[in-house]
Write an enzyme that holds these catalytic residues in place. Structure first.
Site, short mmCIF file in Angstrom:
data_model
loop_
_atom_site.label_atom_id
_atom_site.label_comp_id
_atom_site.label_asym_id
_atom_site.label_seq_id
_atom_site.Cartn_x
_atom_site.Cartn_y
_atom_site.Cartn_z
CG ASP A 112 7.29 0.46 2.21
OD1 ASP A 112 7.68 -0.73 2.16
OD2 ASP A 112 6.10 0.79 2.07
CG HIS A 153 2.71 -5.06 -6.44
ND1 HIS A 153 2.65 -6.22 -5.71
CD2 HIS A 153 3.06 -4.10 -5.56
CE1 HIS A 153 2.95 -5.98 -4.45
NE2 HIS A 153 3.21 -4.69 -4.33
CG HIS A 206 1.54 1.36 4.62
ND1 HIS A 206 1.46 0.20 5.36
CD2 HIS A 206 2.11 1.01 3.45
CE1 HIS A 206 1.98 -0.81 4.67
NE2 HIS A 206 2.38 -0.34 3.50
CG HIS A 230 5.12 -1.17 6.74
ND1 HIS A 230 4.95 -0.01 6.03
CD2 HIS A 230 5.47 -2.12 5.83
CE1 HIS A 230 5.18 -0.23 4.75
NE2 HIS A 230 5.50 -1.51 4.60
CG ASP A 252 1.44 -1.39 -3.71
OD1 ASP A 252 0.86 -2.29 -3.10
OD2 ASP A 252 2.66 -1.41 -4.00
CD1 TRP A 277 -1.71 -1.98 2.56
CD2 TRP A 277 -2.89 -1.53 0.71
NE1 TRP A 277 -2.74 -2.88 2.46
CE2 TRP A 277 -3.48 -2.63 1.35
CE3 TRP A 277 -3.47 -1.06 -0.47
CZ2 TRP A 277 -4.61 -3.28 0.84
CZ3 TRP A 277 -4.58 -1.71 -0.97
CH2 TRP A 277 -5.15 -2.80 -0.33
NE ARG A 322 11.20 -3.15 0.47
CZ ARG A 322 10.21 -3.92 0.00
NH1 ARG A 322 8.98 -3.78 0.44
NH2 ARG A 322 10.44 -4.84 -0.90
CG HIS A 347 8.08 -5.03 3.24
ND1 HIS A 347 7.63 -3.74 3.46
CD2 HIS A 347 9.30 -5.08 3.81
CE1 HIS A 347 8.55 -3.04 4.11
NE2 HIS A 347 9.58 -3.83 4.33
CG HIS A 374 2.31 -7.01 -0.30
ND1 HIS A 374 3.52 -6.67 0.24
CD2 HIS A 374 2.04 -6.11 -1.25
CE1 HIS A 374 3.96 -5.58 -0.35
NE2 HIS A 374 3.09 -5.22 -1.26
CG ASP A 424 3.44 -4.27 3.59
OD1 ASP A 424 2.93 -3.27 3.07
OD2 ASP A 424 4.67 -4.39 3.79
ZN LIG Z 1 5.82 -2.72 2.80
#
Ligand SMILES: [Zn+2]
Ligand SMILES: *[C@@H]1O[C@H](CO)[C@@H](O)[C@H](O)[C@H]1NC(C)=O
Ligand SMILES: *[C@@H]1O[C@H](CO)[C@@H](O)[C@H](O)[C@H]1NC(C)=O
Ligand SMILES: *[C@@H]1O[C@H](CO)[C@@H](O)[C@H](O)[C@H]1NC(C)=O
Ligand SMILES: *[C@@H]1O[C@H](CO)[C@@H](O)[C@H](O)[C@H]1NC(C)=O
Ligand SMILES: *[C@@H]1O[C@H](CO)[C@@H](O)[C@H](O)[C@H]1NC(C)=O
Length: 345
Positions: free
Chosen positions: A65, A169, A26, A136, A173, A21, A68, A80, A146, A140
């Site tokens: 995010d 995807h 989020h 988070h 999101d 997302w 990472r 995730h 996901h 996800d």
């Molecule tokens: Zn994520």
């Protein structure tokens, strides 16, 4: 159209790539969770995050995010998602043993950070990270793509949305939620969260919310997260690729596809926020359920005692090991930062 897309492109390049997302999803999940958090949970979360502002959970909702994509946080990229090696649109299912590889997945991560967030042997900084990951990852895991291995979670399925080239995807999101709400600023998330909180409290979802808490067991976080992943993955067959990859590849999805997807997106965001509140309440108080009012829709209190329900793994007799290994090779080669630079534009 042209000036708007140029603006959007440069803006996207400037912010860390969202890999689930987007920001809107989020932060909305976090704001819904804030609404249903118990008093003790609010205290616990605000203290650990050292933030007592009105958006204390929303402020950290996309930290994972950004993290990472740093050298230090690179290890957390595979956490995730869980790549379900099922066969949509005919067969949708998630199997922990089959689908969670050695580097971990969103299900194992939720279990790990649920333990670590209150573990006295874990440093304060690591407890803080654990909490930010829980906030988070509960988001996800509610994005159907996901919980799906097919085409790297839809990342390699090219589509257009509003005539802009993107991938399947990405529209789940960001493009579809943003079209619905009109933007991704905190004010947009606030507006959307109020709508969904009303739907939860006294609207479309009011008769379903107790079922959303089924299968939650703080003593078995892995099984609990498997309930959420399985629930979400089912939408891959019903709504995301109901006619297989050919049904979406190369197509413009702003019309009829959007119309069938959007109720699922709204419900998954609502569910994620509600379950996040219940899960945090469970962690902090030992009792599942939600409470508290914020926006004046009346006090809503649901308690689900006991309710221990282990998810039976769906054993697929003929796991195609070669296919699974091939999918993992593609996923690992795809890279840690949501795919090759510029792919989305
Ligand atoms: Zn994520
Ligand atoms: C908490 O935040 C305040 C300001 O918002 C800051 O002055 C203080 O140093 C922070 N404390 C810790 C432990 O980070
Ligand atoms: C749990 O999280 C810590 C900190 O991120 C990590 O070092 C550890 O490998 C994780 N353990 C498992 C079993 O996932
Ligand atoms: C999708 O788009 C990318 C980049 O635009 C291209 O390299 C790739 O071949 C396309 N995939 C398909 C299946 O058309
Ligand atoms: C809930 O919705 C019904 C009808 O939609 C309305 O009559 C009622 O006043 C609402 N209750 C609250 C507490 O908002
Ligand atoms: C909740 O109500 C709607 C119609 O108002 C219905 O379609 C749905 O099946 C109900 N869900 C449950 C779990 O009863």
């Amino acid at each position: 159209m042209a000036p708007k897309s140029i603006f959007a492109t440069s803006l996207l390049a400037a912010i860390p790539q969202a890999c689930a997302w987007g920001t809107l999803g989020h932060t909305t999940v976090a704001l819904i969770a804030q609404n249903f958090a118990s008093k003790d949970t609010i205290t616990f979360v605000q203290n650990l995050l050292n933030d007592s502002s009105a958006t204390y959970m929303a402020n950290v909702a996309t930290w994972a995010d950004s993290y990472r994509s740093t050298a230090e946080g690179k290890f957390s990229a595979p956490l995730h998602y869980i790549d379900a090696n099922d066969s949509p649109p005919e067969i949708c299912n998630v199997d922990f043993d089959r689908d969670c590889p050695e580097e971990g997945c969103v299900v194992s991560a939720i279990a790990n950070y649920t333990t670590r967030v209150k573990d006295a042997k874990v440093s304060n900084v690591e407890q803080q990270k654990a909490l930010k990951w829980i906030i988070h990852f509960l988001g996800d895991i509610h994005q159907p793509l996901h919980d799906e291995a097919l085409e790297v979670g839809g990342n390699t399925i090219n589509v257009t949305f509003s005539n802009t080239k993107t991938n399947l995807h990405h529209i789940w999101d960001s493009n579809m939620p943003e079209k619905l709400v009109g933007g991704y600023a905190i004010s947009d998330a606030e507006k959307w969260s109020k709508t969904l909180i009303a739907d939860i409290t006294n609207g479309t979802y009011a008769n379903e919310t107790s079922s959303w808490l089924e299968g939650m067991n703080i003593e078995d976080a892995q099984s609990s997260a498997m309930v959420w992943a399985t629930d979400s993955n089912a939408f891959v067959c019903s709504t995301v690729v109901p006619d297989g990859v050919d049904g979406v590849e190369g197509k413009e999805l702003e019309g009829a596809y959007y119309d069938t997807a959007i109720p699922v997106i709204e419900m998954q965001i609502a569910k994620a926020g509600y379950r996040l509140a219940a899960w945090l309440n469970y962690i902090v108080t030992g009792e599942a359920g939600v409470g508290k009012e914020t926006y004046g829709y009346g006090v809503h209190y649901v308690n689900r005692h006991g309710g221990v329900r282990h998810v039976r793994s769906v054993k697929v007799a003929d796991w195609d090991v070669e296919k699974i290994e091939a999918a993992r090779r593609v996923r690992r080669a795809w890279g840690w930062n949501c795919g090759p630079e510029g792919h989305e534009h």
